[in-house]
Design a protein around this motif. Structure first.
Motif, short mmCIF file in Angstrom:
data_model
loop_
_atom_site.label_atom_id
_atom_site.label_comp_id
_atom_site.label_asym_id
_atom_site.label_seq_id
_atom_site.Cartn_x
_atom_site.Cartn_y
_atom_site.Cartn_z
N THR A 103 0.81 -1.23 0.00
CA THR A 103 0.00 0.00 0.00
C THR A 103 0.84 1.27 0.00
OG1 THR A 103 -0.15 -0.18 2.42
CG2 THR A 103 -1.97 -1.11 1.12
N GLU A 104 2.12 1.17 0.40
CA GLU A 104 2.97 2.36 0.47
C GLU A 104 3.82 2.56 -0.78
OE1 GLU A 104 5.26 1.85 3.99
OE2 GLU A 104 3.57 2.16 5.36
N CYS A 105 3.67 1.68 -1.78
CA CYS A 105 4.51 1.80 -2.97
C CYS A 105 4.05 2.97 -3.84
CB CYS A 105 4.51 0.50 -3.77
SG CYS A 105 2.97 0.14 -4.62
N SER A 106 4.89 3.38 -4.78
CA SER A 106 4.59 4.52 -5.64
C SER A 106 3.45 4.18 -6.60
CB SER A 106 5.83 4.90 -6.44
OG SER A 106 6.14 3.88 -7.37
N PRO A 107 2.75 5.19 -7.12
CA PRO A 107 1.67 4.93 -8.09
C PRO A 107 2.14 4.15 -9.31
CG PRO A 107 1.54 7.18 -7.27
CD PRO A 107 2.82 6.61 -6.74
N LYS A 109 4.67 1.99 -9.48
CA LYS A 109 4.93 0.60 -9.10
C LYS A 109 3.62 -0.14 -8.86
CE LYS A 109 7.96 -2.15 -6.17
NZ LYS A 109 8.99 -2.12 -5.10
N LYS A 110 2.66 0.55 -8.26
CA LYS A 110 1.35 -0.05 -8.04
C LYS A 110 0.70 -0.43 -9.37
CE LYS A 110 -3.27 1.05 -6.26
NZ LYS A 110 -4.10 2.04 -5.53
N ALA A 111 0.74 0.47 -10.33
CA ALA A 111 0.13 0.20 -11.64
C ALA A 111 0.81 -0.98 -12.32
CB ALA A 111 0.23 1.45 -12.51
N PHE A 112 2.13 -1.03 -12.22
CA PHE A 112 2.89 -2.14 -12.84
C PHE A 112 2.47 -3.47 -12.23
CE2 PHE A 112 6.48 -5.07 -12.52
CZ PHE A 112 6.77 -5.26 -13.87
N HIS A 113 2.45 -3.53 -10.90
CA HIS A 113 2.14 -4.81 -10.24
C HIS A 113 0.67 -5.19 -10.41
CE1 HIS A 113 5.96 -5.86 -8.44
NE2 HIS A 113 6.13 -4.60 -8.09
N MET A 114 -0.21 -4.22 -10.43
CA MET A 114 -1.62 -4.52 -10.66
C MET A 114 -1.82 -5.19 -12.02
SD MET A 114 -3.74 -1.27 -9.10
CE MET A 114 -5.32 -1.98 -9.59
N LYS A 115 -1.11 -4.67 -13.03
CA LYS A 115 -1.21 -5.25 -14.37
C LYS A 115 -0.65 -6.66 -14.39
CE LYS A 115 0.03 -4.43 -19.21
NZ LYS A 115 0.72 -3.51 -20.16
N GLN A 116 0.51 -6.86 -13.73
CA GLN A 116 1.12 -8.18 -13.68
C GLN A 116 0.20 -9.17 -12.96
OE1 GLN A 116 4.22 -9.12 -15.13
NE2 GLN A 116 3.81 -7.15 -16.10
N ASP A 117 -0.38 -8.73 -11.86
CA ASP A 117 -1.27 -9.60 -11.09
C ASP A 117 -2.47 -10.05 -11.91
OD1 ASP A 117 0.45 -9.21 -8.99
OD2 ASP A 117 -0.87 -7.86 -7.86
N GLN A 118 -2.98 -9.16 -12.75
CA GLN A 118 -4.14 -9.49 -13.57
C GLN A 118 -3.79 -10.40 -14.74
OE1 GLN A 118 -5.60 -5.59 -14.54
NE2 GLN A 118 -6.37 -5.20 -12.48
N LEU A 119 -2.55 -10.28 -15.23
CA LEU A 119 -2.13 -11.07 -16.38
C LEU A 119 -1.85 -12.52 -16.00
CD1 LEU A 119 0.26 -8.61 -18.25
CD2 LEU A 119 -1.97 -9.42 -19.03
N CYS A 120 -1.46 -12.75 -14.75
CA CYS A 120 -1.15 -14.12 -14.33
C CYS A 120 -2.27 -14.64 -13.43
CB CYS A 120 0.21 -14.17 -13.66
SG CYS A 120 0.28 -13.29 -12.09
#
Length: 315
Positions: A103-107, A109-120
């Protein structure tokens, strides 16, 4: 062992100065995150009682200084070596939860990981493969799979096939299967496309529900093989311990993993184990009652393992 050598049993994690250092019964992890150290210290003091009581995390052996692969002296956290004493350890690393970003990561980094989480498989199933190393008793070799194994196994049948590999099932022929290396090369080159599966559907359990997709002949035939059902049953009991803590405590875990280990040759000598690892982004949230994303992953995984018990010869 030279400090620069990365232990072959390390199926996930980082390399370079962030790699683990293996020293017999103890493994040393770079102390780069104070949250992780604090979690282990609090567990050792009994402040997170279920972690200690149920042995959910590796034992903590304090902090010490060691020479890193670069030659620099670094501070490390001493932890229990989870594969120490195993003759032929098969290892699976699953990153748990529906959210890998803190929750404390940068916007960005959050966007990057959200996309990765949805792709896998993370968002849909609540876990994803980080790495796997499986011992083959027939060829007497290990085969390793990197984090991309199972990355696109978004459908239930594909996930079952991916998990079955860890329990002695055949290597699936679908495109999500990509073995990365073999510590001892077999007599002939083995690739994902060379893996074979039985065409027999006789392994479908007669007690299976017809509505279960696993009972379709095509699905069952892809999963035939000597599945280690004894290990699967042991893991189902152990996952209940993890659930008791994760789903009823105020702790939330981001990018934390479960590490599964069993001795492919002699389960009796070393019972199968599951441990929670990677607490760099573990937060205690006052008033919270469980990490729902992690709980979803535990539920998904347990359901898949129960389905695997319906396929293959029972060992």
């Amino acid at each position: 062992m030279k400090p620069s050598e990365r232990e072959p049993e390390q199926v996930g994690g980082h390399g370079g100065d962030l790699a683990l250092l293996y020293r017999g019964a103890v493994v040393y992890k770079p102390n780069v995150n104070k949250k992780e150290l604090l979690f282990y210290q609090r567990a050792e003091r009994g402040e997170i009682p279920l972690v200690t009581k149920l042995h959910l995390a590796p034992k903590f052996y304090g902090v010490s200084v060691h020479r890193a692969p670069s030659g620099a002296m670094k501070e490390y956290i001493g932890l229990e070596n989870l594969i120490y004493g195993f003759k032929h350890p098969s290892i699976l690393d699953l990153k748990m939860g529906t959210q890998t970003w803190h929750t404390e990561c940068s916007p960005a980094k959050k966007a990057f990981h959200m996309k990765q989480d949805q792709l896998c498989t993370t968002t849909k199933w609540g876990f994803r493969f980080c790495g796997m190393r499986v011992y083959n008793g027939t060829t007497k070799t290990f085969k390793s799979y990197d984090k991309h194994f199972g990355w696109h196994a978004l459908e239930r049948t594909d996930l079952l096939a991916a998990l079955a590999v860890f329990f002695g099932g055949p290597c699936p022929t679908s495109t999500f299967s990509t073995p990365t290396s073999s510590s001892t090369p077999p007599p002939t080159t083995t690739t994902a496309t060379a893996c074979t599966t039985s065409s027999s559907s006789s392994s479908c359990s007669s007690s299976s529900s017809p509505s279960d997709p696993l009972c379709c002949h095509s699905a069952c035939s892809a999963l035939t093989g000597n599945l280690r059902c004894d290990v699967i049953r042991s893991y189902l009991r152990r996952l209940a311990d993890v659930e008791e803590f994760v789903c009823h405590s105020p702790w939330h875990f981001y990018a934390s993993s479960l590490v599964f280990v069993y001795d492919a040759d002699d389960v009796g000598a070393h019972p199968p184990t599951i441990h929670m690892v990677d607490f760099a982004h573990a937060d205690e949230v006052p008033g919270a009652h469980g990490d729902q994303g992690y709980c979803h992953g535990l539920s998904s995984l347990s359901q898949l393992l129960r389905s695997l018990l319906l396929c293959g010869p029972k060992l």
